[in-house]
Design a protein around this motif. Structure first.
Motif, PDB file in Angstrom:
ATOM      1  N   ARG A   1       0.840  -1.200   0.000  1.00 10.27           N
ATOM      2  CA  ARG A   1       0.000   0.000   0.000  1.00 10.27           C
ATOM      3  C   ARG A   1       0.876   1.251   0.000  1.00 10.27           C
ATOM      4  O   ARG A   1       1.882   1.322   0.714  1.00 10.27           O
ATOM      5  N   LYS A   2       0.464   2.217  -0.778  1.00  9.88           N
ATOM      6  CA  LYS A   2       1.252   3.435  -0.971  1.00  9.88           C
ATOM      7  C   LYS A   2       1.521   4.175   0.333  1.00  9.88           C
ATOM      8  O   LYS A   2       2.624   4.682   0.556  1.00  9.88           O
ATOM      9  N   GLU A   3       0.518   4.234   1.226  1.00  5.98           N
ATOM     10  CA  GLU A   3       0.717   4.990   2.463  1.00  5.98           C
ATOM     11  C   GLU A   3       1.810   4.374   3.347  1.00  5.98           C
ATOM     12  O   GLU A   3       2.585   5.091   3.977  1.00  5.98           O
ATOM     13  N   PHE A   4       1.886   3.026   3.377  1.00  5.03           N
ATOM     14  CA  PHE A   4       2.955   2.385   4.140  1.00  5.03           C
ATOM     15  C   PHE A   4       4.297   2.620   3.464  1.00  5.03           C
ATOM     16  O   PHE A   4       5.292   2.937   4.112  1.00  5.03           O
ATOM     17  N   ARG A   5       4.323   2.449   2.149  1.00  2.92           N
ATOM     18  CA  ARG A   5       5.576   2.637   1.410  1.00  2.92           C
ATOM     19  C   ARG A   5       6.102   4.064   1.629  1.00  2.92           C
ATOM     20  O   ARG A   5       7.288   4.252   1.919  1.00  2.92           O
ATOM     21  N   SER A   6       5.230   5.049   1.537  1.00  7.25           N
ATOM     22  CA  SER A   6       5.650   6.444   1.723  1.00  7.25           C
ATOM     23  C   SER A   6       6.178   6.682   3.136  1.00  7.25           C
ATOM     24  O   SER A   6       7.213   7.336   3.323  1.00  7.25           O
ATOM     25  N   LEU A   7       5.478   6.163   4.122  1.00  7.82           N
ATOM     26  CA  LEU A   7       5.912   6.307   5.517  1.00  7.82           C
ATOM     27  C   LEU A   7       7.279   5.661   5.725  1.00  7.82           C
ATOM     28  O   LEU A   7       8.179   6.254   6.330  1.00  7.82           O
ATOM     29  N   TYR A   8       7.446   4.452   5.215  1.00  8.24           N
ATOM     30  CA  TYR A   8       8.713   3.743   5.382  1.00  8.24           C
ATOM     31  C   TYR A   8       9.848   4.437   4.634  1.00  8.24           C
ATOM     32  O   TYR A   8      10.989   4.458   5.104  1.00  8.24           O
ATOM     33  N   GLU A   9       9.548   5.003   3.487  1.00  9.35           N
ATOM     34  CA  GLU A   9      10.591   5.715   2.733  1.00  9.35           C
ATOM     35  C   GLU A   9      11.101   6.913   3.528  1.00  9.35           C
ATOM     36  O   GLU A   9      12.307   7.180   3.556  1.00  9.35           O
ATOM     37  N   VAL A  10      10.189   7.641   4.171  1.00  9.68           N
ATOM     38  CA  VAL A  10      10.598   8.780   5.006  1.00  9.68           C
ATOM     39  C   VAL A  10      11.457   8.288   6.173  1.00  9.68           C
ATOM     40  O   VAL A  10      12.504   8.869   6.481  1.00  9.68           O
ATOM     41  N   LYS A  11      11.025   7.231   6.812  1.00  9.93           N
ATOM     42  CA  LYS A  11      11.787   6.687   7.946  1.00  9.93           C
ATOM     43  C   LYS A  11      13.157   6.190   7.482  1.00  9.93           C
ATOM     44  O   LYS A  11      14.158   6.368   8.183  1.00  9.93           O
ATOM     45  N   LEU A  12      13.205   5.571   6.306  1.00  7.34           N
ATOM     46  CA  LEU A  12      14.479   5.106   5.755  1.00  7.34           C
ATOM     47  C   LEU A  12      15.405   6.289   5.490  1.00  7.34           C
ATOM     48  O   LEU A  12      16.605   6.215   5.777  1.00  7.34           O
ATOM     49  N   GLN A  13      14.863   7.358   4.974  1.00  7.41           N
ATOM     50  CA  GLN A  13      15.667   8.563   4.708  1.00  7.41           C
ATOM     51  C   GLN A  13      16.231   9.129   6.021  1.00  7.41           C
ATOM     52  O   GLN A  13      17.409   9.499   6.079  1.00  7.41           O
ATOM     53  N   VAL A  14      15.409   9.164   7.052  1.00  5.67           N
ATOM     54  CA  VAL A  14      15.881   9.646   8.357  1.00  5.67           C
ATOM     55  C   VAL A  14      17.010   8.751   8.858  1.00  5.67           C
ATOM     56  O   VAL A  14      18.042   9.235   9.338  1.00  5.67           O
ATOM     57  N   LEU A  15      16.829   7.433   8.777  1.00  5.95           N
ATOM     58  CA  LEU A  15      17.880   6.505   9.213  1.00  5.95           C
ATOM     59  C   LEU A  15      19.170   6.719   8.422  1.00  5.95           C
ATOM     60  O   LEU A  15      20.259   6.701   8.986  1.00  5.95           O
ATOM     61  N   SER A  16      19.037   6.920   7.130  1.00  5.74           N
ATOM     62  CA  SER A  16      20.213   7.134   6.278  1.00  5.74           C
ATOM     63  C   SER A  16      20.970   8.392   6.677  1.00  5.74           C
ATOM     64  O   SER A  16      22.196   8.440   6.597  1.00  5.74           O
ATOM     65  N   ASN A  17      20.232   9.404   7.118  1.00  2.00           N
ATOM     66  CA  ASN A  17      20.867  10.673   7.502  1.00  2.00           C
ATOM     67  C   ASN A  17      21.487  10.635   8.898  1.00  2.00           C
ATOM     68  O   ASN A  17      22.240  11.537   9.246  1.00  2.00           O
ATOM     69  N   LEU A  18      21.149   9.618   9.692  1.00  2.00           N
ATOM     70  CA  LEU A  18      21.691   9.525  11.053  1.00  2.00           C
ATOM     71  C   LEU A  18      23.157   9.075  11.059  1.00  2.00           C
ATOM     72  O   LEU A  18      23.868   9.278  12.035  1.00  2.00           O
TER      73      LEU A  18
END
Length: 160
Positions: free
Chosen positions: A142-159
Motif C-alpha cells: 500500500r502506498k501509504e505504508f511505502r511512503s511512511l517507510y521511505e521517510v523513515k528510511l531517509q531519516v535513518l540514512s541521515n543519522l
C-alpha cells in the motif's frame, strides 16, 4: 465448548473470560488444560504468560517465554503480535526474535521488517535498522505504508 470442548480458541476465550471476571484460578486451570491438550497452543501460551506476569510469577512466565521461543506456528501474525507485545514492554531481544520468526514465515509482509527496523533502532544498530527498513519499503504493497517507510528510511540514512 459443547461442540468442540478441546478447541484451542474456545479454551483460550474461556480462560480470558475467567481472567477478566477476576477468576484467575479457573483461568489458569483452563490455560493449563488447553496447553496440555492442544497442538495449536501459541495463543494459550501467550495469554497464560500474561496471567503469570500479572500475578508476579516472573520465573514461571520466563519458562513460558522459553517454550514460546521453541514453538512452531505457521501464522506470521501470531509472531508479529508477540513481537509487538515484547516491544511495548521494551523487551527488545524477544521482540527481535519474534519479528524475525514472522519474517521467516512470511517474507513478503512489510510489518515484520518494520518491527525489526524499529527494534534495531532501539538497540542502537542503525545499519541493521536501515537494512530492515529498506525491506519494509520493498514489501509494502500500500502506498501509504511505502511512503511512511521511505521517510523513515531517509531519516535513518541521515543519522549515520
Amino acid at each position: 465448548m459443547i461442540h468442540a470442548p478441546d478447541h484451542p480458541d474456545a479454551l483460550n476465550m474461556l480462560a480470558i473470560l475467567y481472567r477478566r471476571t477476576g477468576d484467575e484460578q479457573n483461568a489458569e486451570l483452563v490455560y493449563r488444560y488447553g496447553i496440555n491438550k492442544s497442538n495449536e497452543k501459541l495463543s494459550l501460551l501467550k495469554n497464560y504468560r500474561t496471567l503469570l506476569k500479572r500475578q508476579g510469577r516472573i520465573n514461571e512466565a520466563r519458562g513460558i517465554t522459553r517454550r514460546i521461543a521453541k514453538f512452531e506456528d505457521a501464522d506470521p501474525f501470531e509472531w508479529w503480535s508477540l513481537a509487538e507485545g515484547a516491544y511495548s514492554e521494551e523487551n527488545y531481544s524477544d521482540a527481535l526474535m519474534y519479528y524475525k520468526k514472522s519474517v521467516e514465515i512470511a517474507p513478503y509482509l512489510h510489518e515484520g521488517y518494520f518491527g525489526i527496523a524499529k527494534t534495531y533502532y532501539q538497540l542502537g544498530r542503525l545499519d541493521s535498522a536501515e537494512t530492515a527498513m529498506a525491506s519494509a519499503v520493498e514489501n509494502a504493497s500500500r502506498k501509504e505504508f511505502r511512503s511512511l517507510y521511505e521517510v523513515k528510511l531517509q531519516v535513518l540514512s541521515n543519522l549515520e
